[in-house]
Design a protein around this motif. Structure first.
Motif, PDB file in Angstrom:
ATOM      1  N   SER A 170     -12.994   2.943   2.186  1.00 49.16           N
ATOM      2  CA  SER A 170     -13.626   3.735   1.128  1.00 49.16           C
ATOM      3  C   SER A 170     -12.837   3.715  -0.167  1.00 49.16           C
ATOM      4  CB  SER A 170     -13.799   5.186   1.600  1.00 49.16           C
ATOM      5  OG  SER A 170     -12.520   5.780   1.830  1.00 49.16           O
ATOM      6  N   ASP A 171     -11.516   3.634  -0.082  1.00 50.29           N
ATOM      7  CA  ASP A 171     -10.690   3.741  -1.278  1.00 50.29           C
ATOM      8  C   ASP A 171      -9.433   2.912  -1.071  1.00 50.29           C
ATOM      9  OD1 ASP A 171      -9.419   4.415  -3.589  1.00 50.29           O
ATOM     10  OD2 ASP A 171      -9.079   6.515  -3.086  1.00 50.29           O
TER      11      ASP A 171
ATOM     12  N   CYS B 133      -6.361   5.275  -0.456  1.00 54.47           N
ATOM     13  CA  CYS B 133      -6.600   6.441   0.396  1.00 54.47           C
ATOM     14  C   CYS B 133      -5.357   6.835   1.192  1.00 54.47           C
ATOM     15  CB  CYS B 133      -7.773   6.175   1.339  1.00 54.47           C
ATOM     16  SG  CYS B 133      -7.539   4.762   2.451  1.00 54.47           S
TER      17      CYS B 133
ATOM     18  N   HIS C 118      -9.529  -4.938  -0.516  1.00 52.56           N
ATOM     19  CA  HIS C 118      -9.461  -4.052  -1.681  1.00 52.56           C
ATOM     20  C   HIS C 118      -8.925  -4.801  -2.903  1.00 52.56           C
ATOM     21  CE1 HIS C 118     -10.766  -0.300  -0.009  1.00 52.56           C
ATOM     22  NE2 HIS C 118      -9.831  -0.278   0.935  1.00 52.56           N
TER      23      HIS C 118
END
Length: 704
Positions: free
Chosen positions: A580-581, A584, A606
């Protein structure tokens, strides 16, 4: 130099009188004796790249300013600051260790006797430990700030064109250009680290302009140097960067005077510090893999620097130490010089003591559940990874070698028996140590430009038939064509693929459904234990093995206990969270106290996402804001490597696991599953024979 609504003399006005006095004192102290008594490291480290200018706040600056003041004259002395800071740090660290040991004794006593007197003391002592730990961390930050001597040789923005044109011959094939097209800034209204009304932030620049900005004042403290060292390969090769530094040294070394106010002196000394930071931080990815680059540097230092300047011998010594660490493969790839080894060892010991305290609390605050439906994880569930009262990590437990009576002479003879007999926590610890051994050899630069290495989504990263040596750099290469790229990421991903294949192979080779259920449960519990210990790499590798198409169709899943089957959903939720990130795992303060191993493939994805889109503006300048974000994401590799796991290794069990993983690393799961009847849904014998008889009867009727 171009900026938006900002005059060329803006940077000159930023220097306060106190900073000027401090810089002037430092200049007079160090320039008078070119041979520094202590050759300390100047690599800013991952925190500089991650936090940027916010790494050192005003509290750190004011604390350092008050250190080492002489009572008679109140003048500042750098040597006195260093001595006082070392004494304070040593004293606080010693007290912290004593308090931790006392806390452990009370904790053991409370577990044995469960007396009320210890229960009342433990919370107070835990609070004292938190305060002491925070003070030690603050002093370590002050020490890092105080060690950045390179800032005394920074130049103002109007001097940067002099830096660019000072080299006798630039190897970069670029047409002459005026200073207004080299760097582009934008203005901000407020900055947290100083009291100015506005701050110029670098937005873009040409390769020459970005290299020249390394010489600007506060480039070290604001994180630019570390971010540049991570990302310069997108716009220049290692040879071009080295030649840029050597040209500045050559043109200023002989004419640099003892007057610290001259630009030539600052350019010369700053060049040495930049070169030292590069060697300290990126030796393993730039110099160790490029013998020509290393030879050029050594020859230049030996022939032109060693006889004139004390930096030459120090740089040669630094290269030898870095080479020894690389060949030994015992230390982390983040370069640290020899003078820091004792303090680093002491800090690691402190981290290891610190990790022995928070097993109970940390595990209670780490749960993963998918919300109803297929929506994203709720925010409060995501925050549970970063929040909680666990600031003092997990206890170190003894090896279980004595408990294991199974001979590990040949793992293929033992088979999966040991996996079933050992507890999930025991296997988790040893798998984590094996994963840490591989992870500690990687560098943030390894995760850049992974598309050129063939790394793709959905675990199609490393074809088994293609070795790391045969991977060709195709059209997706984002580095310059002559830039040499270390391919260690492929080894990291291939190791992950081997573990996933091993998990699937162990399950499909079980000859009974009962044993398959036991092994499925064991791997699910191991994965749960891994992500609770923040070893996300092994947890995701096990999840990939369990999601193998053959494994997911096994009948054993239907008779798996419901509580164990829920772990599969938890693992999928963790995977969603990791994807998601990109940062994170860096939220909150848990990564500073708890060891972490990220999933290499997820991190590479990412970075690929950040690499999407153009790197240059319409005028040809490279987008520094884009490069800075990439540097921030990959810096977490060094952040996690600073905080290792301290489990006691069981070498026999590790040897067994290595043999099993190696045995199955290239296995064909479908072929293994086809040889085992337990992998198929069984039809009762009577029903099966009746079906055959009915079929034969129908076939006989057709022939009549």
């Amino acid at each position: 130099l171009q900026s938006n609504s900002c005059g060329p003399g803006f940077a000159e006005e930023n220097t306060s009188s106190e900073e000027q006095a401090m810089i002037k004192t430092a200049e007079n102290t160090y320039l008078a004796s070119p041979n520094l008594p202590d050759f300390c490291g100047c690599s800013p480290g991952w925190s500089s790249a991650f936090y940027g200018a916010e790494c050192f706040d005003s509290e750190v600056h004011s604390y350092l300013k008050n250190l080492g003041k002489q009572k008679s004259s109140e003048s500042q002395n750098i040597d006195a600051k260093k001595v006082e800071l070392e004494q304070l740090l040593m004293m606080e660290t010693k007290n912290y260790r004593k308090t931790i040991k006392f806390y452990q004794k009370l904790l053991q006593k409370e577990r044995r006797s469960k007396g009320p007197e210890t229960k009342s003391v433990l919370p107070k002592l835990r609070g004292q430990l938190q305060e002491m730990k925070s003070k030690v961390q603050f002093l370590e930050l002050v020490k890092k700030y105080q060690m950045m001597y390179a800032e005394q040789w920074g130049v103002e923005s109007y001097v940067l064109p002099t830096v660019i044109h000072n080299g006798k011959a630039d190897t970069m094939d670029m047409a002459p250009m005026d200073g207004s097209s080299l760097l582009l800034y934008y203005n901000t209204e407020k900055h947290q680290c100083n009291n100015q009304n506005g701050v110029r932030v670098l937005q873009a620049g040409t390769p020459l302009g970005l290299m020249a900005y390394l010489y600007s004042r506060n480039a070290f403290l604001e994180g630019y140097v570390q971010q540049f060292l991570y990302t310069f390969r997108y716009f220049c090769t290692q040879e071009e960067f080295l030649q840029f530094l050597l040209d500045r040294i050559s043109s200023t070394l002989s004419s640099a005077s003892l007057d610290p106010s001259t630009s030539l002196t600052k350019i010369c000394n700053r060049s040495f510090y930049i070169l030292q930071a590069w060697i300290e931080d990126c030796y393993s990815v730039d110099f160790a893999t490029n013998t020509d680059l290393l030879g050029t540097l050594k020859e230049f230092i030996s022939s032109k620097v060693a006889s004139l300047n004390g930096y030459g011998e120090r740089l040669l010594s630094l290269l030898e130490d870095a080479s020894a660490r690389k060949s030994g493969s015992a230390d982390l790839c983040s370069g640290v010089d020899k003078c820091k080894e004792e303090s680093e060892e002491g800090r690691k010991t402190l981290h290891s003591l610190c990790k022995k305290l928070s097993e109970d609390v940390s595990r209670k605050n780490f749960y993963w559940k998918l919300s109803k439906g297929m929506g994203p994880i709720a925010q409060y569930q995501r925050e549970r990874l970063h929040t909680g009262s666990a600031v003092l990590p997990k206890p170190c437990c003894s090896s279980f070698t004595e408990e294991s009576s199974v001979s590990l002479a040949r793992a293929d003879e033992v088979g999966p028996v040991l996996l079933i007999e050992c507890s999930a926590q025991q296997l988790c610890w040893q798998l984590t140590l094996l994963q840490q051994e591989v992870f500690n050899k990687c560098h943030p630069v390894h995760f850049l430009n992974s598309r050129a290495l063939g790394v793709k989504d959905k675990c199609a990263a490393v074809p088994k038939s293609v070795s790391a040596e045969t991977v060709s750099l195709k059209v997706c290469n984002l580095f310059l064509s002559k830039c040499i790229q270390d391919q260690y990421l492929l080894q990291l991903l291939k190791n992950a693929d081997s573990i996933s294949t091993w998990v699937a192979a162990e399950i499909v080779t079980c000859h009974t459904a009962k044993r398959q259920v036991s092994l499925l449960s064991k791997f699910l519990l191991i994965a749960k234990c891994c992500y609770e210990q923040r070893n996300f790499a092994t947890a995701m590798q096990i999840l990939t093995g369990l999601e193998n198409l053959i494994v997911r169709q096994l009948p054993a899943w239907k008779i798996l206990p419901a509580k164990v089957a829920e772990i599969m959903e938890e693992l999928k939720a963790v995977e969603v969270f990791l994807k998601s990130d990109s940062l994170c795992l860096m939220e909150g303060d848990r990564f500073k106290t708890l060891p972490t191993i990220p999933s290499a493939h997820v991190l590479a994805m990412h970075v690929q996402q950040l690499e999407t889109g153009g790197f240059t503006m319409t005028n040809g300048a490279h987008k520094w804001t884009k490069l800075r974000n990439i540097a921030k994401v990959v810096s977490q590799v060094h952040a996690f490597q600073e905080n290792p796991y301290t489990y006691a290794p069981d070498f026999k069990l590790q040897s067994y696991l290595r043999q099993r993983i190696t045995h199955f690393k290239d296995a064909d799961i479908s072929a293994l599953a086809a040889d085992n009847c337990a992998n198929f849904h069984q039809i009762p014998a009577e029903k099966h024979s009746r079906k055959i008889q009915d079929t034969l009867r129908r076939m006989k009727a057709t022939f009549q």
